[in-house]
Design an enzyme around this catalytic site. Structure first.
Site, PDB file in Angstrom:
ATOM      1  CE1 TYR A 107      57.359  -3.190  40.637  1.00 12.69           C
ATOM      2  CE2 TYR A 107      56.750  -0.876  40.502  1.00 12.69           C
ATOM      3  CZ  TYR A 107      56.816  -2.054  41.215  1.00 12.69           C
ATOM      4  OH  TYR A 107      56.345  -2.111  42.505  1.00 12.69           O
TER       5      TYR A 107
ATOM      6  CB  SER B  86      53.143  -0.386  42.128  1.00 12.58           C
ATOM      7  OG  SER B  86      53.887   0.791  41.931  1.00 12.58           O
TER       8      SER B  86
END
Length: 330
Positions: free
Chosen positions: A152, A127
């Site tokens: 995350y 990501s």
């Protein structure tokens, strides 16, 4: 080829499996169908996939060690495209254990499955969030990524380190893809493109974080899938032996983004234009875990594959809004 796609009922997983099936591959899709967002949307995606020859689905949680081990042992996959995991920055603030289970335990299970079954190439989702609040732009894969600001992001960076370790220890070819704000038809309801479109069409206000002083490198789903499909055909050991020697392991990282950041308010204007409805905007403070900007340097991807994402924002938003109106009958 016999390919495993994890997270096949998810946004990127669905489109990737669709593309691979249409190219004639045998695709096994797995997903745990959790309720982080609408299960009905996930089932609708699966309905499309199940109609394709060559696609087989198993409801399976990759964090279940025994189930994952049995899947790899029984199927003998040649390649794995790992897109399953717990997504969302803000959700990680309230549900940290979901990220530890899906993104860490689940990823170990995938790595072990690949290691013991002789998988030729593992491609996995990372990501843009790993770049944290880096001030240097555009973000390049050579940049330091030592300061994640959400759990995350930390799990995604951990995945990159774990993959590198397995590549070094077991010569397992791995490629991590840092996705930048992916949007398009069948998109995720928890992301801004979907949330904004839904609210605008329903006449509800939308929250514009950081008083609108944010920008994102919005990347259309077809460009992301094109990058995934090209990269999975380029296992690191066979791509560039001199670079492999320098890095010490058959492990690579690539950004997949348009390379053209857009201010959040300009993005809203694109949706307003596509829907023909003016948004009711509420300017709000920056949210914990958010970053002010993302911007992808995709030169490494272009060098490796000859491909550079190029779908213009206005075109991509128009396609998403058309899908949304059709799917939800509005």
């Amino acid at each position: 080829m016999k390919i495993l796609v994890t997270g096949a009922a998810g946004f990127i997983g669905f489109h990737t499996a669709l593309r691979l099936c249409n190219a004639g591959h045998q695709v096994t899709g797995v997903d745990n169908l959790n309720d982080y967002y609408s299960v009905d949307l996930k089932l609708a995606r699966l309905e499309r996939l199940r109609a394709l020859p060559g696609f087989v689905f198993h409801k399976l949680d990759i964090a279940d060690r025994a189930a994952a081990q049995a899947l790899f042992h029984e199927q003998g996959f040649e390649r794995v495209i790992h897109l399953a995991g717990q997504a969302g920055v803000r959700y990680s603030l309230d549900n940290p254990h979901a990220y530890a289970e899906a993104n860490l335990t689940g990823f170990v299970n995938v790595l072990e499955g690949c290691r013991h079954s002789g998988v030729q190439h593992l491609v996995y989702a990372s990501s843009s969030s790993v770049y944290g609040t880096n001030a240097k732009v555009p973000f390049a894969i050579e940049d330091a990524v030592d300061n994640p600001i959400s759990l995350y992001a930390a799990t995604k960076r951990a995945n990159e380190l774990m993959a590198h370790t397995y590549a070094h220890l077991y010569r397992l070819p791995t490629t991590g893809l840092r996705f930048f704000t992916v949007y398009g038809p069948w998109g995720r309801p928890d992301m801004a493109p979907f949330k904004f479109t839904q609210a605008i069409l329903e006449g509800q206000p939308i929250d514009i974080y950081n008083e609108g002083d944010m920008s994102r490198d919005f990347t259309y789903i077809d460009d992301v899938v094109e990058g995934i499909v090209r990269i999975q055909d380029c296992p690191p050991p066979y791509a560039d032996e001199s670079e492999q020697t320098r890095l010490g392991a058959p492990a690579r990282l690539f950004n997949i983004g348009l390379g053209s950041p857009v201010r959040l308010l300009d993005f809203v204007r694109c949706i307003e234009s596509a829907t023909g409805v003016e948004a009711i905007k509420q300017l709000t403070p920056m949210q914990p875990g958010d970053v002010p900007q993302t911007w992808a340097d995709v030169s490494a991807l272009a060098r490796r594959t000859g491909f550079r994402p190029g779908t213009p924002l206005r075109e991509g938003v128009g396609r998403f809004v058309d899908w949304y109106r059709t799917f939800y009958g509005v």
